[in-house]
Write a protein that holds these residues in place. Sequence first.
Motif, mmCIF file in Angstrom:
data_model
loop_
_atom_site.group_PDB
_atom_site.id
_atom_site.type_symbol
_atom_site.label_atom_id
_atom_site.label_comp_id
_atom_site.label_asym_id
_atom_site.label_seq_id
_atom_site.Cartn_x
_atom_site.Cartn_y
_atom_site.Cartn_z
ATOM 1 N N ALA A 59 11.079 8.705 5.960
ATOM 2 C CA ALA A 59 11.845 7.548 5.495
ATOM 3 C C ALA A 59 10.903 6.389 5.153
ATOM 4 C CB ALA A 59 12.844 7.118 6.563
ATOM 5 N N TYR A 60 9.895 6.219 5.986
ATOM 6 C CA TYR A 60 8.942 5.129 5.747
ATOM 7 C C TYR A 60 8.179 5.331 4.442
ATOM 8 C CZ TYR A 60 4.878 2.098 6.424
ATOM 9 O OH TYR A 60 3.881 1.169 6.256
ATOM 10 N N HIS A 61 7.727 6.555 4.207
ATOM 11 C CA HIS A 61 6.971 6.804 2.980
ATOM 12 C C HIS A 61 7.866 6.724 1.740
ATOM 13 C CE1 HIS A 61 3.925 8.046 5.874
ATOM 14 N NE2 HIS A 61 3.054 7.877 4.906
ATOM 15 N N LEU A 62 9.109 7.112 1.891
ATOM 16 C CA LEU A 62 10.045 6.947 0.777
ATOM 17 C C LEU A 62 10.258 5.456 0.516
ATOM 18 C CD1 LEU A 62 11.976 8.127 -1.315
ATOM 19 C CD2 LEU A 62 13.761 8.178 0.443
ATOM 20 N N ASP A 63 10.337 4.696 1.592
ATOM 21 C CA ASP A 63 10.496 3.245 1.463
ATOM 22 C C ASP A 63 9.320 2.644 0.689
ATOM 23 O OD1 ASP A 63 11.785 0.656 2.315
ATOM 24 O OD2 ASP A 63 9.806 0.402 3.238
ATOM 25 N N LYS A 64 8.127 3.104 0.985
ATOM 26 C CA LYS A 64 6.958 2.600 0.262
ATOM 27 C C LYS A 64 7.061 2.945 -1.223
ATOM 28 C CE LYS A 64 3.797 4.078 3.593
ATOM 29 N NZ LYS A 64 2.459 4.232 4.222
ATOM 30 N N PHE A 65 7.531 4.148 -1.497
ATOM 31 C CA PHE A 65 7.705 4.560 -2.897
ATOM 32 C C PHE A 65 8.718 3.663 -3.594
ATOM 33 C CE2 PHE A 65 10.027 7.300 -5.994
ATOM 34 C CZ PHE A 65 8.982 7.442 -6.905
ATOM 35 N N ARG A 66 9.820 3.388 -2.901
ATOM 36 C CA ARG A 66 10.863 2.518 -3.473
ATOM 37 C C ARG A 66 10.305 1.128 -3.774
ATOM 38 N NH1 ARG A 66 13.943 6.238 -4.103
ATOM 39 N NH2 ARG A 66 15.633 6.952 -2.734
ATOM 40 N N GLY A 96 -5.254 -2.667 -12.111
ATOM 41 C CA GLY A 96 -4.092 -3.331 -11.535
ATOM 42 C C GLY A 96 -3.051 -2.408 -10.931
ATOM 43 N N GLN A 97 -3.369 -1.123 -10.826
ATOM 44 C CA GLN A 97 -2.423 -0.166 -10.250
ATOM 45 C C GLN A 97 -2.147 -0.494 -8.777
ATOM 46 O OE1 GLN A 97 -3.918 3.844 -9.925
ATOM 47 N NE2 GLN A 97 -1.990 4.593 -9.092
ATOM 48 N N LYS A 98 -0.870 -0.383 -8.380
ATOM 49 C CA LYS A 98 -0.506 -0.694 -7.002
ATOM 50 C C LYS A 98 -0.939 0.426 -6.057
ATOM 51 C CE LYS A 98 3.462 -2.625 -5.971
ATOM 52 N NZ LYS A 98 4.911 -2.932 -5.890
ATOM 53 N N VAL A 99 -1.590 0.057 -4.981
ATOM 54 C CA VAL A 99 -1.967 1.022 -3.948
ATOM 55 C C VAL A 99 -1.564 0.453 -2.600
ATOM 56 C CG1 VAL A 99 -3.818 2.318 -2.845
ATOM 57 C CG2 VAL A 99 -3.984 1.763 -5.254
ATOM 58 N N ASN A 100 -1.000 1.300 -1.769
ATOM 59 C CA ASN A 100 -0.617 0.882 -0.431
ATOM 60 C C ASN A 100 -1.556 1.529 0.583
ATOM 61 O OD1 ASN A 100 0.842 1.223 2.201
ATOM 62 N ND2 ASN A 100 2.322 -0.038 1.103
ATOM 63 N N VAL A 101 -2.208 0.706 1.384
ATOM 64 C CA VAL A 101 -3.086 1.230 2.429
ATOM 65 C C VAL A 101 -2.458 0.894 3.779
ATOM 66 C CG1 VAL A 101 -5.410 1.282 3.376
ATOM 67 C CG2 VAL A 101 -5.076 0.787 0.955
ATOM 68 N N GLU A 102 -2.149 1.937 4.546
ATOM 69 C CA GLU A 102 -1.536 1.738 5.857
ATOM 70 C C GLU A 102 -2.534 2.143 6.930
ATOM 71 O OE1 GLU A 102 1.547 4.522 6.996
ATOM 72 O OE2 GLU A 102 0.942 3.979 9.031
ATOM 73 N N ALA A 155 7.889 15.957 -2.184
ATOM 74 C CA ALA A 155 9.290 16.365 -2.288
ATOM 75 C C ALA A 155 10.194 15.160 -2.549
ATOM 76 C CB ALA A 155 9.717 17.074 -1.009
ATOM 77 N N LEU A 156 9.978 14.093 -1.787
ATOM 78 C CA LEU A 156 10.885 12.941 -1.860
ATOM 79 C C LEU A 156 10.749 12.175 -3.165
ATOM 80 C CD1 LEU A 156 10.528 11.598 1.772
ATOM 81 C CD2 LEU A 156 12.613 12.518 0.730
ATOM 82 N N THR A 157 9.553 12.219 -3.759
ATOM 83 C CA THR A 157 9.344 11.415 -4.967
ATOM 84 C C THR A 157 9.281 12.294 -6.204
ATOM 85 O OG1 THR A 157 6.923 11.514 -4.911
ATOM 86 C CG2 THR A 157 7.973 9.812 -3.573
ATOM 87 N N GLU A 158 9.630 13.541 -6.049
ATOM 88 C CA GLU A 158 9.557 14.499 -7.159
ATOM 89 C C GLU A 158 8.206 14.415 -7.848
ATOM 90 O OE1 GLU A 158 13.506 13.358 -8.968
ATOM 91 O OE2 GLU A 158 13.777 15.517 -8.736
#
Length: 583
Positions: free
Chosen positions: A337-344, A121-127, A371-374
């Motif tokens: 910014a987009y990838h940080l948004d996905k992380f958020r 059930g882990q969330k994965v984003n495929v773009e 870097a953005l998500t430590e």
Amino acid sequence: MNVFNYFRGVVETALDELVAAGRLPKGLDTAKVTVEPPRDPSHGDLSTNAAMVLAKPAGLKPRELAEGLAERLRGAGSVETVEVAGPGFINLRLADDFWRARVAEILRAGLHYGRSDLGAGQKVNVEYVSANPTGPLTVGHARGAVVGDALAGLLEKAGFAVAREYYINDAGAQVDTLARSAYLRYREALGEEIGEIPPGMYPGDYLKEVGGALAERDGPRWLEADETDWLPVVRGFAIDLLMRQVKRDLHALGVNQSVFTSERSLVEAGAVDEVMRTLEARDLVYIGVLEPPKGKKPEDWEPRPQTLFRATAFGDDVDRPLRKSDGSWTYFANDMAYHLDKFRRGFHRQIDVWGADHGGYVKRMQAAVRALTEEQARLEIVLCQLVKLSKGGIEVKMSKRSGSFVTLRELIEEVGAGVVRFVMLTRKSDAQLDFDLEKVLEQSRDNPVFYVQYAHARCRSVLRHAAEAMPHLPQGPTLAQVGLAGLTDSAELALIKQMAHWPRVVEQAAFACEPHRVAFYLYDLASGFHALWTKGKDDASLRFLLEEDPELTAARLALVEAVRATIASGLQVIGVQPVEELR
RNA sequence: GUCCCCGUAGCUCAGCCGGAUAGAGCACAGGAUUCCUAAUCCUGGGGUCGCAGGUUCGAAUCCUGCCGGGGACGCCA
């Protein structure tokens, strides 16, 4: 059931027993122990390397450990024979009844057969796709669309919670060029003679529709306006219209992403400013001067201080610019910014599907995400090589400039969505692919789409004939209840074992992010079924339908339905509709 | 110059978080059709897994170097 995972558990248990009996030391690391199908079927059904992997840490000889382990495994359920072979392999042969039980299991699972809980059930984003909205999708986009969508389907099958996304590149110079090109067509639609399309503008005829539609909606009101006034309007209008076409074409291919994120709205919402604050707070931004690139030097190169992201601290080769000289953000800054948004949004695992020409951006984007998500999020990138389009062996030349490119829509109209999807997966994604418009419609073994679909259609054909000739026999799901003891032929059992591989294929392909493995598996399974079919030609007692033996026929129908369900399950993962018959 | 991908049978390609004698299709040679679709199947020959080292009980697979092909390399997206 994943037979191989199950027996890995059995091996673990046997190892625990040996530890408890004092014959193995405690605390052995069993991570490298595998249970797999041996390459050579004469070695048995399953093989484990446990003895070889554990011999050294246990301070034993491999064969010695193997004998002890084999002794324990001989007592395990459904295990028929256990042999120690070669340098210390342990080969298991399972009871035929165990394999027959797989058929009933497949019939109960139906289309769900092969589903795994690997992903938990882990969330994965495929773009994927994420083409600029400056024109219709082409054959070039088709591969990324299929690979991304099939990968998403595969990860879903493996138990991940998958989001399918499209990033709309609607900021930057290209969409301004689009606006100016569309504006020309707008004037043309209002009766103006526009002559040749100037260089640097998009020449395609598809923009006439955009210009015409704008003229119809707004009339002549932009003719006398300043560019600063009309450009945002025309740009927005053109992007909306072209994105509608992009979505329509993707839909025709069976690709339906649920999230479309606009680069422009991210920037306008201040997402890049947040990126900058985040980076500055961690001292990852500085003003510096980059070395000129080696090799081909841009003619107008001059050293210049720039706002740089310290990408080298995260494995990239050089630090990367965040601001253009006009003060606006680089594409890279926006993409951060987009990838940080996905992380958020909760995606700690992200997968981007890119064209191979973007290979140079892999490291920097991965560095950015780290870097953005430590280090809390991981970005994986699947690169897709070019598709070479041909027809009857003759290359179809494509050039955007001359407007002679083949659109995705034309491709689908010519060969069908199912064919496009399957053929795009007949090579691993990072290898160049030849797509021959004639060959993919050929009805021969040389054409994998046909070959797999033919196997499915043949199963259907047998089941149809059975329903007609022996209507009293169970059909469909009730076949799961029939006695299967009659399935004794080696080819029948071999086919069952092949089907038992499917859950393993799902897990391994998902783990490797390689959806093409599904297509290859289906080809092999189809081959196994065709072989069994023809065996009934040589030996009438092996035919599926035997009117004088309804019991055996029912068992064989169950087998055929299981093959059909497995093929259908595989096709569903890659988004191809199975066919009922071929004509 | 740096980085990434690729190099496996005559051709097109699988196999690669190490596993036993390296596989498939095409092509080539031969064979199977009163039959549930022969649109298929069976048999056969065919290999220095680019080269050289290294790690390992074991390398096509992992590491290093080289050769060959492709791609990328400050403000294109």
